[in-house]
Scaffold this motif. Sequence first.
Motif, PDB file in Angstrom:
ATOM      1  N   THR A   3      -5.931  10.012   5.644  1.00 54.15           N
ATOM      2  CA  THR A   3      -5.041  11.050   5.122  1.00 54.15           C
ATOM      3  C   THR A   3      -3.719  11.089   5.884  1.00 54.15           C
ATOM      4  O   THR A   3      -2.661  11.304   5.288  1.00 54.15           O
ATOM      5  N   ARG A   4      -3.762  10.858   7.179  1.00 52.31           N
ATOM      6  CA  ARG A   4      -2.526  10.954   7.960  1.00 52.31           C
ATOM      7  C   ARG A   4      -1.535   9.828   7.638  1.00 52.31           C
ATOM      8  O   ARG A   4      -0.383   9.880   8.047  1.00 52.31           O
ATOM      9  N   ASN A   5      -1.979   8.800   6.895  1.00 52.83           N
ATOM     10  CA  ASN A   5      -1.087   7.683   6.557  1.00 52.83           C
ATOM     11  C   ASN A   5      -0.533   7.751   5.141  1.00 52.83           C
ATOM     12  O   ASN A   5       0.247   6.873   4.742  1.00 52.83           O
ATOM     13  N   ILE A   6      -0.898   8.791   4.380  1.00 53.87           N
ATOM     14  CA  ILE A   6      -0.506   8.792   2.966  1.00 53.87           C
ATOM     15  C   ILE A   6       0.985   9.029   2.757  1.00 53.87           C
ATOM     16  O   ILE A   6       1.481   8.858   1.647  1.00 53.87           O
ATOM     17  N   GLY A   7       1.713   9.393   3.805  1.00 53.30           N
ATOM     18  CA  GLY A   7       3.156   9.524   3.670  1.00 53.30           C
ATOM     19  C   GLY A   7       3.887   8.207   3.816  1.00 53.30           C
ATOM     20  O   GLY A   7       5.125   8.156   3.686  1.00 53.30           O
ATOM     21  N   LEU A   8       3.154   7.137   4.076  1.00 54.02           N
ATOM     22  CA  LEU A   8       3.770   5.831   4.302  1.00 54.02           C
ATOM     23  C   LEU A   8       3.727   4.956   3.050  1.00 54.02           C
ATOM     24  O   LEU A   8       2.800   5.055   2.239  1.00 54.02           O
ATOM     25  N   SER A   9       4.714   4.100   2.940  1.00 59.10           N
ATOM     26  CA  SER A   9       4.701   3.039   1.944  1.00 59.10           C
ATOM     27  C   SER A   9       4.953   1.738   2.693  1.00 59.10           C
ATOM     28  O   SER A   9       5.994   1.575   3.335  1.00 59.10           O
ATOM     29  N   ALA A  53       1.760 -23.566  11.233  1.00 59.62           N
ATOM     30  CA  ALA A  53       1.989 -24.948  10.808  1.00 59.62           C
ATOM     31  C   ALA A  53       0.700 -25.674  10.445  1.00 59.62           C
ATOM     32  O   ALA A  53       0.739 -26.718   9.787  1.00 59.62           O
ATOM     33  N   GLN A  54      -0.439 -25.152  10.854  1.00 60.27           N
ATOM     34  CA  GLN A  54      -1.740 -25.739  10.493  1.00 60.27           C
ATOM     35  C   GLN A  54      -2.381 -25.030   9.301  1.00 60.27           C
ATOM     36  O   GLN A  54      -3.543 -25.274   8.974  1.00 60.27           O
ATOM     37  N   GLY A  55      -1.623 -24.152   8.659  1.00 54.76           N
ATOM     38  CA  GLY A  55      -2.127 -23.457   7.482  1.00 54.76           C
ATOM     39  C   GLY A  55      -3.057 -22.311   7.789  1.00 54.76           C
ATOM     40  O   GLY A  55      -3.759 -21.811   6.895  1.00 54.76           O
ATOM     41  N   LYS A  56      -3.065 -21.844   9.038  1.00 51.21           N
ATOM     42  CA  LYS A  56      -3.933 -20.730   9.437  1.00 51.21           C
ATOM     43  C   LYS A  56      -3.123 -19.429   9.445  1.00 51.21           C
ATOM     44  O   LYS A  56      -1.925 -19.412   9.743  1.00 51.21           O
ATOM     45  N   LEU A  57      -3.797 -18.333   9.102  1.00 55.68           N
ATOM     46  CA  LEU A  57      -3.144 -17.023   9.099  1.00 55.68           C
ATOM     47  C   LEU A  57      -2.792 -16.643  10.533  1.00 55.68           C
ATOM     48  O   LEU A  57      -3.664 -16.552  11.394  1.00 55.68           O
ATOM     49  N   ALA A  58      -1.498 -16.426  10.785  1.00 54.13           N
ATOM     50  CA  ALA A  58      -1.041 -16.201  12.151  1.00 54.13           C
ATOM     51  C   ALA A  58      -0.454 -14.824  12.368  1.00 54.13           C
ATOM     52  O   ALA A  58      -0.484 -14.304  13.482  1.00 54.13           O
ATOM     53  N   ALA A  59       0.091 -14.209  11.305  1.00 55.06           N
ATOM     54  CA  ALA A  59       0.829 -12.965  11.494  1.00 55.06           C
ATOM     55  C   ALA A  59       0.993 -12.262  10.153  1.00 55.06           C
ATOM     56  O   ALA A  59       0.604 -12.782   9.105  1.00 55.06           O
ATOM     57  N   ALA A  60       1.581 -11.082  10.219  1.00 50.89           N
ATOM     58  CA  ALA A  60       1.935 -10.331   9.013  1.00 50.89           C
ATOM     59  C   ALA A  60       3.314  -9.734   9.221  1.00 50.89           C
ATOM     60  O   ALA A  60       3.642  -9.243  10.298  1.00 50.89           O
ATOM     61  N   LEU A  61       4.120  -9.796   8.177  1.00 48.33           N
ATOM     62  CA  LEU A  61       5.462  -9.212   8.202  1.00 48.33           C
ATOM     63  C   LEU A  61       5.447  -7.953   7.355  1.00 48.33           C
ATOM     64  O   LEU A  61       5.127  -7.999   6.161  1.00 48.33           O
ATOM     65  N   ASP A  62       5.776  -6.828   7.981  1.00 49.64           N
ATOM     66  CA  ASP A  62       5.632  -5.524   7.336  1.00 49.64           C
ATOM     67  C   ASP A  62       6.966  -4.795   7.255  1.00 49.64           C
ATOM     68  O   ASP A  62       7.721  -4.751   8.229  1.00 49.64           O
ATOM     69  N   VAL A  63       7.252  -4.238   6.091  1.00 55.82           N
ATOM     70  CA  VAL A  63       8.383  -3.319   5.911  1.00 55.82           C
ATOM     71  C   VAL A  63       7.798  -1.981   5.485  1.00 55.82           C
ATOM     72  O   VAL A  63       7.191  -1.873   4.420  1.00 55.82           O
ATOM     73  N   SER A  64       7.949  -0.979   6.344  1.00 59.21           N
ATOM     74  CA  SER A  64       7.358   0.334   6.077  1.00 59.21           C
ATOM     75  C   SER A  64       8.419   1.421   6.035  1.00 59.21           C
ATOM     76  O   SER A  64       9.467   1.317   6.684  1.00 59.21           O
ATOM     77  N   THR A  65       8.130   2.470   5.278  1.00 60.15           N
ATOM     78  CA  THR A  65       9.046   3.593   5.175  1.00 60.15           C
ATOM     79  C   THR A  65       8.262   4.880   4.958  1.00 60.15           C
ATOM     80  O   THR A  65       7.132   4.855   4.450  1.00 60.15           O
ATOM     81  N   CYS A  66       8.883   5.987   5.354  1.00 58.01           N
ATOM     82  CA  CYS A  66       8.291   7.305   5.123  1.00 58.01           C
ATOM     83  C   CYS A  66       8.942   8.008   3.927  1.00 58.01           C
ATOM     84  O   CYS A  66       8.597   9.158   3.623  1.00 58.01           O
ATOM     85  N   ARG A  67       9.877   7.341   3.273  1.00 54.51           N
ATOM     86  CA  ARG A  67      10.581   7.964   2.156  1.00 54.51           C
ATOM     87  C   ARG A  67       9.627   8.264   1.014  1.00 54.51           C
ATOM     88  O   ARG A  67       8.745   7.458   0.681  1.00 54.51           O
ATOM     89  N   SER A  68       9.820   9.402   0.382  1.00 53.84           N
ATOM     90  CA  SER A  68       8.960   9.781  -0.742  1.00 53.84           C
ATOM     91  C   SER A  68       9.611   9.511  -2.088  1.00 53.84           C
ATOM     92  O   SER A  68       8.986   9.716  -3.135  1.00 53.84           O
ATOM     93  N   ASP A  69      10.869   9.061  -2.072  1.00 51.26           N
ATOM     94  CA  ASP A  69      11.603   8.888  -3.327  1.00 51.26           C
ATOM     95  C   ASP A  69      11.769   7.423  -3.710  1.00 51.26           C
ATOM     96  O   ASP A  69      12.689   7.061  -4.458  1.00 51.26           O
ATOM     97  N   LEU A  70      10.895   6.560  -3.223  1.00 50.14           N
ATOM     98  CA  LEU A  70      10.996   5.143  -3.571  1.00 50.14           C
ATOM     99  C   LEU A  70      10.681   4.928  -5.049  1.00 50.14           C
ATOM    100  O   LEU A  70       9.680   5.426  -5.565  1.00 50.14           O
ATOM    101  N   ILE A 118       0.882  -1.166   0.000  1.00 58.88           N
ATOM    102  CA  ILE A 118       0.000   0.000   0.000  1.00 58.88           C
ATOM    103  C   ILE A 118       0.920   1.217   0.000  1.00 58.88           C
ATOM    104  O   ILE A 118       1.610   1.491   0.982  1.00 58.88           O
ATOM    105  N   HIS A 119       0.937   1.900  -1.131  1.00 55.87           N
ATOM    106  CA  HIS A 119       1.914   2.969  -1.353  1.00 55.87           C
ATOM    107  C   HIS A 119       1.275   4.346  -1.194  1.00 55.87           C
ATOM    108  O   HIS A 119       0.344   4.699  -1.918  1.00 55.87           O
ATOM    109  N   ARG A 120       1.699   5.076  -0.196  1.00 52.69           N
ATOM    110  CA  ARG A 120       1.362   6.470   0.038  1.00 52.69           C
ATOM    111  C   ARG A 120      -0.147   6.740  -0.068  1.00 52.69           C
ATOM    112  O   ARG A 120      -0.900   6.325   0.793  1.00 52.69           O
ATOM    113  N   ASP A 121      -0.632   7.409  -1.126  1.00 55.41           N
ATOM    114  CA  ASP A 121      -2.033   7.836  -1.137  1.00 55.41           C
ATOM    115  C   ASP A 121      -3.020   6.694  -1.378  1.00 55.41           C
ATOM    116  O   ASP A 121      -4.232   6.924  -1.474  1.00 55.41           O
ATOM    117  N   GLN A 122      -2.534   5.446  -1.436  1.00 54.87           N
ATOM    118  CA  GLN A 122      -3.448   4.306  -1.471  1.00 54.87           C
ATOM    119  C   GLN A 122      -4.024   4.024  -0.078  1.00 54.87           C
ATOM    120  O   GLN A 122      -4.999   3.293   0.047  1.00 54.87           O
TER     121      GLN A 122
END
Length: 288
Positions: A116-122, A131-148, A108-112
Amino acid sequence: MKYGLDPEHARPPRRLDQGEFKLAFQRVEALMRLAQATLDRLFQSVGEAGCCVLLTDRDGVPLDRRGVAGDDADFLDRGLWTGMVWNEASEGTNGVGTCLAEGRALTIHRDQHFLTRNIGLSCTVAPVWDAQGKLAAALDVSTCRSDLTPALLKLIAAATAEAAHRIEASHFRDTFRHARIVCGQDTERGSGGLLAVDREDLVIGASRAARLAYGLTDEQLAHPFPAEDLLIGVAARPSEELSVAERGAVQRALSRARGNVSAAARLLGVSRATMHRKLVRLGLERGR
């Protein structure tokens, strides 16, 4: 407007109190423990690019985090911190919440973002399945950089997905630590994933990828079945003869005893004379 949120509200995400956070962590403590080395490696890859790394539970609450000290104040102001609630019901469309809602890797990139307060994030996020095939977690890499650049976003997405798969594999191997772990063959449905096989060569567990590749369900896995039926197919398997199983047991004993017949006989719980008769009947070379 599914959740009745105001896109202009500026309040930061809700933060769990100490008791709530402790309970949330305890529910996935084993997975968090196993993820530590992978989180470190991922952060080494993306940290210098101005990114922080978050591992959340299935409710979108970050329970572990990596970040550069110089960037932490900005990330904290934006709510990218442990204990904050990032599900869609609280934050609308966002990396963590939407990944968990849809069960797929995404960015989810910036204005997606909905708020409104989150649109600076990517935010690039991959789901983590237990191990049982159930959704357990999410791994997130976030940045405030605008030049990606699109190229850099693709690299971050690939690194995030690979790290999520490593965490899943570690959790699967730990859950079935007393079983043999087999890498399944890729099928037209997807990659083969991991299978847990017991001493009788029966399948007793399957990762999310294996479940999808082979069409396995919880009901099927509740009744262990021969791994060979899954990997080579019932029609293609050799005839089911007791002598085949016996031959394999004798060969394994001889291998473990390095060809010593007496030692192999002890491993099988039979006499040396009985062992020699088996070798003759099965057409195996005699050891020492």
